[in-house]
Each structure stands twice: as C-alpha cells, then as structure tokens.
Design an enzyme around this catalytic site. Structure first.
Site, PDB file in Angstrom:
ATOM      1  CG  ASP A 196      -2.015  -0.998   1.127  1.00 48.26           C
ATOM      2  OD1 ASP A 196      -2.078  -1.668   0.075  1.00 48.26           O
ATOM      3  OD2 ASP A 196      -2.798  -1.125   2.086  1.00 48.26           O
ATOM      4  CB  ALA A 197       3.908   2.162   1.871  1.00 51.77           C
ATOM      5  CE1 TYR A 257      -3.060   2.100  -6.546  1.00 49.18           C
ATOM      6  CE2 TYR A 257      -3.613   3.587  -4.737  1.00 49.18           C
ATOM      7  CZ  TYR A 257      -3.898   3.044  -5.979  1.00 49.18           C
ATOM      8  OH  TYR A 257      -5.034   3.444  -6.645  1.00 49.18           O
ATOM      9  CB  SER A 290     -35.193  -9.020 -16.688  1.00 50.48           C
ATOM     10  OG  SER A 290     -36.403  -9.120 -17.373  1.00 50.48           O
ATOM     11  CB  ILE A 291     -32.361 -13.735 -17.165  1.00 50.86           C
ATOM     12  CG1 ILE A 291     -31.206 -12.760 -16.963  1.00 50.86           C
ATOM     13  CG2 ILE A 291     -31.944 -14.839 -18.100  1.00 50.86           C
ATOM     14  CD1 ILE A 291     -29.979 -13.447 -16.431  1.00 50.86           C
ATOM     15  CD  GLU A 305     -22.720 -15.498 -17.723  1.00 54.88           C
ATOM     16  OE1 GLU A 305     -22.043 -15.862 -18.696  1.00 54.88           O
ATOM     17  OE2 GLU A 305     -23.200 -14.353 -17.610  1.00 54.88           O
ATOM     18  CE  LYS A 314     -30.798 -13.731 -11.875  1.00 54.07           C
ATOM     19  NZ  LYS A 314     -30.786 -12.562 -11.004  1.00 54.07           N
TER      20      LYS A 314
HETATM   21  S1  IVH Z   1     -27.497 -11.343 -18.349  1.00 52.21           S
HETATM   22  C1  IVH Z   1     -29.784 -10.775 -21.658  1.00 52.21           C
HETATM   23  N1  IVH Z   1     -25.914 -12.433 -16.607  1.00 52.21           N
HETATM   24  O1  IVH Z   1     -29.947 -10.584 -13.263  1.00 52.21           O
HETATM   25  C2  IVH Z   1     -29.760 -11.018 -20.242  1.00 52.21           C
HETATM   26  N2  IVH Z   1     -27.647 -11.032 -15.808  1.00 52.21           N
HETATM   27  O2  IVH Z   1     -32.815 -10.510 -14.838  1.00 52.21           O
HETATM   28  C3  IVH Z   1     -29.323  -9.845 -19.494  1.00 52.21           C
HETATM   29  N3  IVH Z   1     -27.620 -10.765 -13.352  1.00 52.21           N
HETATM   30  O3  IVH Z   1     -30.644  -7.566 -12.739  1.00 52.21           O
HETATM   31  C4  IVH Z   1     -28.753 -10.154 -18.184  1.00 52.21           C
HETATM   32  N4  IVH Z   1     -25.886 -12.029 -12.972  1.00 52.21           N
HETATM   33  O4  IVH Z   1     -28.133  -7.634 -13.370  1.00 52.21           O
HETATM   34  C5  IVH Z   1     -26.974 -11.641 -16.800  1.00 52.21           C
HETATM   35  N5  IVH Z   1     -24.388 -13.466 -15.202  1.00 52.21           N
HETATM   36  C6  IVH Z   1     -25.445 -12.653 -15.377  1.00 52.21           C
HETATM   37  C7  IVH Z   1     -26.100 -12.037 -14.298  1.00 52.21           C
HETATM   38  C8  IVH Z   1     -27.204 -11.220 -14.548  1.00 52.21           C
HETATM   39  C9  IVH Z   1     -26.801 -11.260 -12.425  1.00 52.21           C
HETATM   40  C10 IVH Z   1     -28.765  -9.874 -13.049  1.00 52.21           C
HETATM   41  C11 IVH Z   1     -28.891  -8.674 -13.919  1.00 52.21           C
HETATM   42  C12 IVH Z   1     -30.342  -8.343 -13.844  1.00 52.21           C
HETATM   43  C13 IVH Z   1     -30.957  -9.683 -13.661  1.00 52.21           C
HETATM   44  C14 IVH Z   1     -31.520 -10.156 -14.986  1.00 52.21           C
END
Ligand code: IVH
Length: 694
Positions: A33-34, A36, A82-83, A119, A121
């Site tokens: 840190d120092a 940096y 959203s997904i 991946e 969530k």
């Molecule tokens: S993809 C096309 N990937 O989940 C799809 N979203 O309903 C767009 N989220 O609030 C989102 N991890 O922020 C994607 N690996 C991930 C994610 C992710 C978290 C969240 C995103 C949003 C919600 C989607």
C-alpha cells in the site's frame, strides 16, 4: 511543461491503474500500500503543478464529482433486459431450458448437444458502462430497462472499473469507438462486514446486506459517500457495441477481461444439459466460499448467431435463463422474543419467527445474541425482519424492515424488563457491568445450570469429590435424584449401585468420597459455590479476610471492596449471589448435610509473614510440588499469582523455568529458589540469602 513531465505522468497513471487492476480485479496485489500511495501522491502533485495534466480518466480524478440534486436520466441505446427465471430449481430446470432451446432451433435427437455458457447470477445492482474510444463516458442503472439514471460520478469511484480500457497487441483487443458493457456492482462479504464494523465503531448506521449496500451506494447523490463503500464489479455482457464481432459469449467475456474489465473466473462452456447441471451443483456446493452473494447460476446459449436466431419474448431473451438456488435471506415476522438460559446462567434472547423457508430449511427461531445486539438492530415484537441462513450457519436476524413496523410502534424490547426473573427457576436476572449477557443468579438452584454447577462443585479444587464425573452428574440430574449440590450428600450406596455402568465398589467409593468431602476449608467451599467472577484465588482472599461464611454472606459491597484484589464487579457478583434466596437455601442445606470447615475471626488473625506479598512460581522445585509451595505461601498470608508483573514481590524459580523468569529479570523482580522460599517462610531473612544466580 516538458515532455519529461508528460511522460512521467503517463507512466504513473499506467502504473497506478495497473496496481488497481491487480488489486481489485485479479485479487492479487502487486505492491505494498505504501508504494501505491507514494505513486499516487507523486501524480497528484504533478497534476497540481500542471493542471492541464489532470484529465478526467486520471486515477486521481475518481472522486471528483460534486453532489447532485438528482441523477440525469439516460435512455439506454439498447434496452437492459431481464432473464427468465427457471421455476424448477431442481436439475429438471436445466433440462427444461435445454429442451426449449433445441426445439426453437429445430434440433432433433440426432443433433449434437448445444453449447452453453454457464456463469454466476450475481446479487447486486445491474449497471451499463459506456466506453467511447476506450474512455468511460457514461454509467447507467437499469431503471425500467428503457431509461435509467446516469450514476457516472459514483461509478468512477469503483477501483475495479477502468476509467480507460487497456490496449493490447492482440488483434481485436483495441477498444472500439463505442462499447457498452453490462454487469453487476456488488460488495464482497468481507468488505461488507468490515464496513459495518467501522460504521458501528463510529456509531453510524450499518448496511443490512451486501446487495442493499451496493444498490444504496450507487444511488448516493454525493460521490464521496459512494467512494467510502467498498464496491466491486463483474462484467457479464454487452449493450450497444456496433463493431464487436465475437462469435461466442465466452469469447466476448475473454475479450472484456483483456480490456481490463473484471470478469468472474467462475464460468464454463458446457455442452448439453448434463454439464449445466454439473456446473449448477458444483457452484452450489461452493456457494458460501465464493466471498460474495449469488442467487443462482445463469445459462446462456454460447454462439451469438444462435442467440440471434432465438431472439426475445417480452424483454426476455430466449437464449438465457436463470437457475436459482434456495434463497438465503427471506422476510418474516417476529412473533415473540423469548430467552434461553445457558449452562452458565447466561440469558440468550431468541426471536420466535413466523415459519419461513430459507437456506433450504424452515426456520422458526433465530438468536438475537444479547441486549446490545437487540438495541443495535432495534428488533421489536411484531417487526418484519430479514432472516439469513447461509450454509450450516445458524439462522440470523439481519435487520428490520423499517417501513413494515406496525403502527402504533411496538415498544423497544428489554431483556431485564421482560424477564426480571429467570424463566427456568424464577431467580433474579441481572446484567453485570461490562458484560454483554444478562444472567440468572440462581446458580446453585437453576435447572438450566444444575449440571454445570454440580461439576464445578465437585471438581478437584472445589470440594474434590472423587468419582463424580460428568456422565454420572448427567445421570443423577436426569433421574431427578439431585437438584442441587446438597442432594449429593443424601445419595446412598444401594441407589448409586442401581445405576447402569455403576459397580457396587464404585458406589461405595463415591459415598466414601462424599463423606470425606464434608470436611473442607472455607476457601474451597466459597469457590465451590460457583459465584460468577469468584475464582480460586478470590475465594481464598475472601476466606482469609472474613474467616467465617456468615460474615461473608452479610458483607456489604463496601465491606467486600475492602478485600485484597476485590473490585466493584466481583463485589457486585458476590452480593447478587447471596441476595438470591434460592442460593441461601442451598447453602443452608449443605450445612445441614454436614458440610463444615474450620472458621476463624478473619484478617486480624491471619496476617502471616508473607501478608501482602505476591509470589509467582515457575519451573519445578527440587522438593516441593507446586501445590505444596502454594499452600505454604498462602498459609503464611501470601498470594500466588499466575503471571509476573511489576507488582510481583518474588519469583520462585526451579529447574526449566521459562518466560516468567525472563520477564522477572527484565522487570527487576527478585528471583529466589526453593531454599530462598523456605528462608522467607521461616522468617530468617527479609532479603533472601538464597537469591538465585539465574
Ligand atoms: S445477463 C440478456 N448475466 O440478473 C440477459 N444477468 O434478470 C441480461 N444478473 O438484474 C442479463 N448475474 O443484473 C446476466 N451473469 C449474469 C447475471 C445477470 C446477475 C442480473 C442482472 C439483472 C438480472 C436479470
């Protein structure tokens, strides 16, 4: 300004951002840190001297923005989608997704498996970062998906987010003219805990959980406040990116990582549903060790051309799905707050909750630890609370949902006000100064403390009842034969011998041991009572000072403070113990059962030759055992302490004396050997002739 200055500023900036990247993105700090700080200060002073150097993407400019009245609105160039969440959390969820995708793509059973990207969530706040020619120019929240808020000044304070994208020699890795990166701002659990600990120490409000922490921080109108919150970021996709030509999602993420953006390494290309399930289960098993909160995994069709073919249904891509894990936090209502009495009499408040399914089990209780914790979270009966259960950790009340408090507001909860008497035995409940827990004072009488009290009572340095072990105590208490130590003396051989695993001979021995234990010393008896904060040494001091039990029982707090080494906390404990009628009852029953000791008139008589002297024993003495040496010293009115301090009068050192001897020498405390001790005791010397040469 010369070229040298410009070159130096550029080099410093690159070095600083390089260290930022190593620290916040790769989790692998490269410099202390120092060092940096030194680079940072050098750049700051160069920029102060030559203001034209202070460009907006300089690392010194992360906390530059001024507080806003409101965030400007931003229309997303491409909507933030959203997904779809797979409702079936079992393995069938992944299969259902794979089946749908194959059907939409017109694949048959003979076609090879679809390639997916699996991946995490992340459980934080979605952000869209816009880079133009490699420079961060806009950062927006999701809002309603069409329009969000520009939180650029706050996002610039996140060290994990590059203000300028990295360039590399690899073709395709130069930042394009326009690149929108989508991802999640989040807080690691350690950072969350540390932040809260700091806030608590400063008497400031704490965050309820990392997700609220992330969302709340990004929405602070003053970037300086956001800068104090330890936020991080993971990129998981793209927004507007016209010149981006990656063929697969995994290639996109690899490239984003090479541009200096943080991308989680917990990701995998999977072929077919089985591999998705394997990823899902493997991550679930490690969920609590990731260091940040996730609420599931996400599966995406990996090939971009297939994504295009699949398209969208109402703001949700058909090519992605979220497969969730059981929630680790849920809302529920506190129906009551009760207390549990522990083996040592400590009262632990427990919230009785409306049953709620969280972390994979139905939770109906959560510990509230102690009064301070209740005060800090201000949990009241009737409140809606967030309950957390992660892994095998016991359920916890994370915080109160303030908006859902009933009106009129229920009163604050106080353990002492709600439980003036122990719910187990009815004895008084007190909270000693400096202690976190309230306690039941019915130590000898309380059923919750019975076993512990009996084990202590019969231990070697108390009444020394040989043969009365933990297991036997359990049996005696469970049979209902022994309620308090006094009942021990009523046990007979026939009854004892009828217990499982108890031979006639052992029963006889135990009764003999009980008989022998009836004759004891006042100090042992006082110690055996198990008065809080009264250890063996204090018990001896008390016995010596008062000489008689009745005098000790009648002593006022003031009298007690007159005893060597007794302070206010100990005096208070003793008073409270003898103020509890249940305890007095047990003491009188013990006397009635024949427990007795020689009494004296107290201090006046007992000032021996070592009165007021403190000695420390270390190493092994040639003839005296440790206990024998201690008994001799105490009989002469001296005290034996466990560690050496400036107040120590003598250290008695034998063979193999260790650190205590070293300490004595460094403090200049007189060191003597066994012969020196004997001389002291005999009163033949004041300044012992046998001072050891060690
Ligand atoms: S993809 C096309 N990937 O989940 C799809 N979203 O309903 C767009 N989220 O609030 C989102 N991890 O922020 C994607 N690996 C991930 C994610 C992710 C978290 C969240 C995103 C949003 C919600 C989607």
């Amino acid at each position: 300004m010369g070229g040298d200055v410009l070159a130096r500023a550029t080099a410093l900036r690159q070095a600083i951002e390089g260290h930022n990247h190593a620290y916040y993105v790769l989790d692998a700090p490269t410099v202390p840190d120092a060092e940096y700080d030194r680079l940072f200060r050098e750049l700051q002073s160069l920029e102060a001297q030559y203001p034209e150097l202070a460009v907006s993407d300089s690392p010194t400019q992360r906390v530059g923005g001024t507080p806003l009245d409101a965030f400007p609105k931003v229309r997303h160039a491409l909507p933030m989608l959203s997904i779809r969440t797979e409702t079936d959390t079992s393995a069938a969820g992944a299969r259902a997704f794979d089946t749908r995708v194959r059907k939409e793509l017109g694949l048959t059973e003979s076609d090879p498996p679809v390639e997916y990207h699996a991946e995490l969530k992340f459980d934080g706040l979605a952000l869209s970062l816009r880079y133009e020619h490699g420079v961060l120019v806009q950062a927006a929240t999701r809002g309603d998906g069409e329009t969000g808020e520009d939180v650029l000044n706050n996002v610039r304070t996140l060290h994990a987010i590059p203000l300028r994208l990295a360039t590399s020699n690899r073709p395709g890795d130069t930042p394009p003219a326009v690149l929108e990166v989508r991802g999640e701002a989040y807080m690691r659990r350690v950072d969350f805990e540390r932040y809260n600990a700091r806030q608590r120490d400063a008497g400031k409000p704490t965050l309820v959980n990392p997700r609220n922490g992330a969302a709340g921080s990004i929405r602070q109108l003053d970037p300086k406040l956001c800068a104090q919150r330890p936020l991080r970021f993971f990129a998981y996709g793209l927004g507007e990116a016209p010149d981006w030509d990656a063929a697969t999602h995994s290639d996109t993420l690899d490239r984003l990582a090479r541009l200096g953006l943080p991308v989680s390494s917990e990701r995998q290309v999977c072929r077919g549903a089985d591999e998705l399930i394997r990823f899902h289960d493997a991550i679930e098993a490690r969920r609590d060790t990731l260091g940040f909160d996730i609420d599931g995994v996400v599966y995406k069709v990996n090939r971009v051309d297939l994504q295009r073919r699949l398209g969208f249904v109402s703001r949700e891509p058909r090519w992605a799905v979220a497969h969730k894990y059981p929630a680790q936090e849920e809302l529920t209502v506190v129906e009551a707050i009760e207390v549990q009495v522990g083996r040592t009499g400590a009262l632990t408040p427990v919230a009785r909750l409306a049953p709620v399914f969280v972390g994979g089990v139905t939770v109906t209780n959560a510990t509230l630890h102690n009064q301070d914790e209740i005060d800090r979270k201000d949990v009241r009966v009737g409140d809606t609370v967030i309950v957390r259960r992660a892994g095998d950790v016991i359920p916890e009340v994370v915080g109160v949902v303030a908006e859902r408090r009933p009106t009129p507001a229920p009163p604050r909860f106080s353990i002492l006000a709600s439980y003036p008497a122990c719910p187990v035995c009815g004895s008084h409940v007190v909270r000693l100064e400096g202690e976190a827990k309230a306690r039941c004072t019915g130590g000898l009488y309380c059923a919750a403390q019975r076993k512990e009290a009996l084990i202590h009572f019969s231990s070697r340095r108390a009444l020394d009842i040989e043969g009365l072990g933990d297991k036997l105590v359990d049996q005696l208490v469970e049979k209902g034969w022994v309620h308090s130590p006094a009942d021990l003396f009523a046990l007979d051989v026939a009854a004892l011998a009828s217990l499982p695993r108890m031979a006639e001979k052992s029963a006889q021995n135990l009764v003999a041991a009980l008989n022998a234990a009836r004759t004891t010393t006042l100090a042992r008896f006082i110690f055996a009572l198990g008065i809080r904060n009264v250890g063996e040494t204090t018990a001896k001091d008390l016995a010596r000072h008062f000489g008689q039990l009745d005098r000790l029982m009648a002593a006022t707090e003031q009298d007690l403070l007159g005893v060597h080494d007794v302070g206010p906390v100990v005096a208070q404990s003793i008073r409270q113990f003898f103020a509890e009628p249940h305890n007095l009852d047990v003491v009188s029953k013990l006397r009635a059962a024949g427990v007795h000791w020689p009494e004296s008139t107290g201090v006046q008589q007992s000032a021996g030759i070592l009165h007021g002297k403190t000695l420390v024993l270390t190493g092994s003495l040639p003839t005296l055992t440790r206990d024998a040496a201690q008994a001799l010293i105490e009989a002469a009115g001296g005290k034996v302490a466990g560690s050496v301090s400036k107040k120590t009068d003598y250290v008695v050192a034998g063979a193999d004396a260790g650190s205590k001897l070293v300490k004595a020498q460094s403090l200049g405390v007189t060191v003597i050997d066994e012969a020196g001790l004997q001389a002291l005791l005999a009163g033949t010397t004041d300044n012992p002739a046998h001072e050891s040469k060690q």
